[in-house]
Each structure stands twice: as structure tokens, then as C-alpha cells.
Design a protein around this motif. Structure first.
Motif, PDB file in Angstrom:
ATOM      1  N   ASN A 134      31.674  -0.756   8.040  1.00  0.00           N
ATOM      2  CA  ASN A 134      31.398  -2.108   8.537  1.00  0.00           C
ATOM      3  C   ASN A 134      29.898  -2.369   8.640  1.00  0.00           C
ATOM      4  OD1 ASN A 134      33.755  -3.557   8.800  1.00  0.00           O
ATOM      5  ND2 ASN A 134      34.106  -3.016  10.927  1.00  0.00           N
ATOM      6  N   SER A 135      29.205  -1.425   9.265  1.00  0.00           N
ATOM      7  CA  SER A 135      27.761  -1.580   9.458  1.00  0.00           C
ATOM      8  C   SER A 135      27.019  -1.571   8.127  1.00  0.00           C
ATOM      9  CB  SER A 135      27.236  -0.471  10.366  1.00  0.00           C
ATOM     10  OG  SER A 135      27.779  -0.595  11.674  1.00  0.00           O
ATOM     11  N   LEU A 136      27.479  -0.733   7.191  1.00  0.00           N
ATOM     12  CA  LEU A 136      26.857  -0.693   5.869  1.00  0.00           C
ATOM     13  C   LEU A 136      27.005  -2.033   5.160  1.00  0.00           C
ATOM     14  CD1 LEU A 136      25.543   0.823   3.503  1.00  0.00           C
ATOM     15  CD2 LEU A 136      27.845   1.556   2.799  1.00  0.00           C
ATOM     16  N   MET A 137      28.206  -2.602   5.217  1.00  0.00           N
ATOM     17  CA  MET A 137      28.450  -3.886   4.565  1.00  0.00           C
ATOM     18  C   MET A 137      27.643  -5.005   5.233  1.00  0.00           C
ATOM     19  SD  MET A 137      30.309  -3.503   1.959  1.00  0.00           S
ATOM     20  CE  MET A 137      31.432  -2.319   1.191  1.00  0.00           C
ATOM     21  N   ILE A 138      27.531  -4.958   6.552  1.00  0.00           N
ATOM     22  CA  ILE A 138      26.725  -5.963   7.257  1.00  0.00           C
ATOM     23  C   ILE A 138      25.261  -5.840   6.853  1.00  0.00           C
ATOM     24  CG2 ILE A 138      25.894  -6.688   9.527  1.00  0.00           C
ATOM     25  CD1 ILE A 138      28.629  -5.829  10.652  1.00  0.00           C
ATOM     26  N   TRP A 139      24.783  -4.594   6.687  1.00  0.00           N
ATOM     27  CA  TRP A 139      23.403  -4.365   6.261  1.00  0.00           C
ATOM     28  C   TRP A 139      23.175  -4.856   4.835  1.00  0.00           C
ATOM     29  CZ3 TRP A 139      21.508  -0.511   2.667  1.00  0.00           C
ATOM     30  CH2 TRP A 139      20.103  -0.470   2.602  1.00  0.00           C
ATOM     31  N   LEU A 140      24.116  -4.586   3.944  1.00  0.00           N
ATOM     32  CA  LEU A 140      23.972  -4.988   2.533  1.00  0.00           C
ATOM     33  C   LEU A 140      24.014  -6.499   2.346  1.00  0.00           C
ATOM     34  CD1 LEU A 140      26.224  -2.304   0.745  1.00  0.00           C
ATOM     35  CD2 LEU A 140      23.727  -2.442   0.747  1.00  0.00           C
ATOM     36  N   THR A 141      24.666  -7.198   3.264  1.00  0.00           N
ATOM     37  CA  THR A 141      24.817  -8.653   3.110  1.00  0.00           C
ATOM     38  C   THR A 141      23.963  -9.443   4.106  1.00  0.00           C
ATOM     39  OG1 THR A 141      26.758  -8.644   4.600  1.00  0.00           O
ATOM     40  CG2 THR A 141      27.179  -8.398   2.242  1.00  0.00           C
ATOM     41  N   GLU A 142      22.974  -8.794   4.710  1.00  0.00           N
ATOM     42  CA  GLU A 142      22.158  -9.463   5.726  1.00  0.00           C
ATOM     43  C   GLU A 142      21.441 -10.698   5.196  1.00  0.00           C
ATOM     44  OE1 GLU A 142      19.511  -6.691   7.552  1.00  0.00           O
ATOM     45  OE2 GLU A 142      20.909  -6.188   9.165  1.00  0.00           O
ATOM     46  N   THR A 143      21.102 -10.689   3.901  1.00  0.00           N
ATOM     47  CA  THR A 143      20.372 -11.828   3.325  1.00  0.00           C
ATOM     48  C   THR A 143      21.307 -12.874   2.728  1.00  0.00           C
ATOM     49  OG1 THR A 143      20.133 -10.652   1.202  1.00  0.00           O
ATOM     50  CG2 THR A 143      18.363 -10.387   2.821  1.00  0.00           C
ATOM     51  N   TRP A 144      22.611 -12.625   2.784  1.00  0.00           N
ATOM     52  CA  TRP A 144      23.576 -13.564   2.202  1.00  0.00           C
ATOM     53  C   TRP A 144      23.912 -14.649   3.229  1.00  0.00           C
ATOM     54  CZ3 TRP A 144      27.734 -10.503  -1.039  1.00  0.00           C
ATOM     55  CH2 TRP A 144      27.071  -9.617  -1.891  1.00  0.00           C
ATOM     56  N   VAL A 145      22.951 -15.454   3.546  1.00  0.00           N
ATOM     57  CA  VAL A 145      23.120 -16.466   4.587  1.00  0.00           C
ATOM     58  C   VAL A 145      23.318 -17.831   3.954  1.00  0.00           C
ATOM     59  CG1 VAL A 145      22.039 -17.599   6.556  1.00  0.00           C
ATOM     60  CG2 VAL A 145      21.736 -15.140   6.214  1.00  0.00           C
ATOM     61  N   LEU A 146      24.363 -18.523   4.368  1.00  0.00           N
ATOM     62  CA  LEU A 146      24.655 -19.865   3.860  1.00  0.00           C
ATOM     63  C   LEU A 146      24.410 -20.880   4.969  1.00  0.00           C
ATOM     64  CD1 LEU A 146      25.781 -21.758   1.651  1.00  0.00           C
ATOM     65  CD2 LEU A 146      28.064 -21.359   2.628  1.00  0.00           C
ATOM     66  N   GLU A 147      23.372 -21.690   4.772  1.00  0.00           N
ATOM     67  CA  GLU A 147      23.057 -22.742   5.734  1.00  0.00           C
ATOM     68  C   GLU A 147      23.527 -24.073   5.156  1.00  0.00           C
ATOM     69  OE1 GLU A 147      18.930 -22.604   6.632  1.00  0.00           O
ATOM     70  OE2 GLU A 147      19.006 -20.574   7.488  1.00  0.00           O
TER      71      GLU A 147
END
Length: 275
Positions: free
Chosen positions: A86-99
Motif C-alpha cells: 500500500n505504502s509503495l503504491m502511494i509513494w509511486l503515485t504521489e505525483t498523480w494528482v488530478l485537480e
């Protein structure tokens, strides 16, 4: 390592990925929060800027170390894989932000993906640790639905979010949590949840025959005895699809208005309906 174990690990990985997308892309992207440990991690991120992936991992491992005895050996093994994943996936997608201009999009899809991800993880017998451990304790000792116990603990975390978020964001987060809970229920219980029906009637043979012929479900007749009347009774027990419940109720009412009927939720059914 069996084939089924490998499949379960793959499902957990997919669930963790979907969970991470829901958290980073939609919830954090919309300046919303979450429940559980990841919710605390998001609150800490808003307040101090620490990585949600790191705080999520550290807090979960501490809670897992404290509450591991409440998990079965199988769940413990899978959870030890799930928490870092879970933490690895959250780290890998930290920049995948949709505003988006419409925060409702973030709320709906965030809740949907989080519920889908956690539902897949729960489906194979794992947990996400944190408040999930508390939810499983409530389920084991208080017979409370896991999803709704999890919702209760999540709401406590969301209340803490008032320290760094405004009321509108909190209310939208609550709605997202509700969506996640319903999706989680759907994944855990299956696409066609069942209902178990217990019927105490003065016409058990008639009802049993009608259920077998009209509803096309097998019926088990149990021997019972009323404590107050000391009368021997026959109790009918049948498992049906959820969409057959209204039809069965009408059938019972038309043939025995005095019948005592109990409807139970059933999560898993194995074997043949014809008993």
C-alpha cells in the motif's frame, strides 16, 4: 507458495494500486481527506508536509505490532505484504494528482477507487492494518459488519481533520467514505448477495412445497419447540437470492399471514441450494 496464494498476492497488489490512485489522484487532488491510518497520514501531510506513504507505513506497522494477535495467521501473513505494498503504491503515485474544477468528481471517484481497492484486499482475507484491525475486533466480538465498523472508526479520524480542513471538505470526505463503504460491501459480499430466511408457520408443508416449486429453492425443515407453549414446531430454513425476497414474502403472506419470518444477511454460500 501455491497458485492460489500467488493469485491472492496479485489481487492485493491491484487493490493497493487502486487504493493509491483513489488517495493521491482524487482525494488529495481535491484537498479531501480519508479515514483510518491513511486519513491520519493525509492530515499530517496537510499540516506538516510529510509524505503520506512514509507516515502510513510507520503508523500501520506500529498498530500491526500491537494488534497482530487479533488477526489469524493467514490474515497476518497477507497483511505483512499488504501494508508495505500500500505504502509503495502511494509513494509511486504521489505525483498523480488530478485537480478538477468540480470537486464532486474527486469525491465520487476517490470513494469508488478506495472502496474497490480495500474490497479486493479484504476479499482475499488480508487487511490494511490500522483501523481495519479494530474493525475486525468489532466484527469478531460484537458481530458488527466489518465495513460499517471501519466507517465508524474512519469518522473519528475525519473529525480530527477539522484541525486542518474546513467543514465543507470534511462533509465531502464523509460522502466519499460512504461511497467507499458501499463499494467495499459490494466487492466483499459479491455481485448477488444472498438472504437466509427462517420461517415458523402453522402450514410448513404447504410453504415448503410452494417455495420449492415457485421460488425453485430447496428448503430445510428443522424440528423446534416453543418454550412458552411447549408445542413442537417445524421451522423452515431457505437461502434465496436477494431479488427473490419480495416474491417470497408475498408467497408467505398469501398462505399464512401469521407466519413468523426472520430475514438474515448472508455473505457467502457454498454448495447446492437444493437441500
Amino acid at each position: 507458495m501455491t497458485v492460489q496464494t500467488l493469485i491472492n498476492l496479485i489481487v492485493i497488489t491491484i487493490g493497493s494500486f487502486l487504493f493509491a490512485i483513489g488517495v493521491n489522484t482524487f482525494m488529495i487532488g481535491g484537498n479531501l481527506a480519508e479515514g483510518g491510518v491513511i486519513g491520519l497520514s493525509i492530515i499530517i501531510y496537510y499540516a506538516f508536509g510529510y509524505s503520506p506513504a512514509l507516515t502510513n507505513f510507520l503508523i500501520n506497522m506500529v498498530l500491526l505490532a500491537v494488534g497482530f494477535k487479533f488477526l489469524s495467521k493467514r490474515a497476518m501473513i497477507y497483511t505483512l505484504f499488504t501494508v508495505p505494498m500500500n505504502s509503495l503504491m502511494i509513494w509511486l503515485t504521489e505525483t498523480w494528482v488530478l485537480e478538477t474544477e468540480n470537486i464532486i468528481v474527486n469525491m465520487v471517484f476517490g470513494g469508488l477507487l478506495i472502496g474497490l481497492g480495500i474490497g479486493l484486499i479484504f476479499r482475499v482475507g488480508s487487511t490494511t492494518a490500522g483501523t481495519t484491525i479494530l474493525a475486525r475486533i468489532a466484527n469478531k466480538y460484537l458481530d458488527v459488519n466489518v465495513s460499517y465498523a471501519l466507517l465508524f472508526f474512519d469518522l473519528i479520524v475525519i473529525a480530527i481533520g477539522l484541525t486542518v480542513m474546513d467543514l465543507e471538505q470534511i462533509l465531502l470526505t464523509v460522502i466519499a467514505l460512504y461511497i467507499a463503504t458501499k463499494v467495499m460491501d459490494f466487492i466483499i459480499e459479491g455481485m448477488n448477495p444472498k438472504k437466509a430466511i427462517t420461517i415458523i408457520s402453522k402450514r410448513p408443508e404447504v410453504l415448503a412445497k410452494l417455495i420449492t416449486v415457485d421460488i425453485e429453492r430447496g428448503v430445510t425443515i428443522l424440528k423446534g419447540k416453543g418454550y412458552y407453549t411447549q408445542e413442537n414446531k417445524e421451522v423452515l430454513y431457505v437461502v434465496i437470492n436477494k431479488n427473490q425476497l419480495s416474491r417470497l414474502k408475498r408467497l408467505i403472506k398469501n398462505n399464512d399471514e401469521d407466519a413468523f419470518v426472520i430475514v438474515h444477511d448472508v455473505n457467502d454460500v457454498l454448495g447446492n441450494f437444493l437441500i
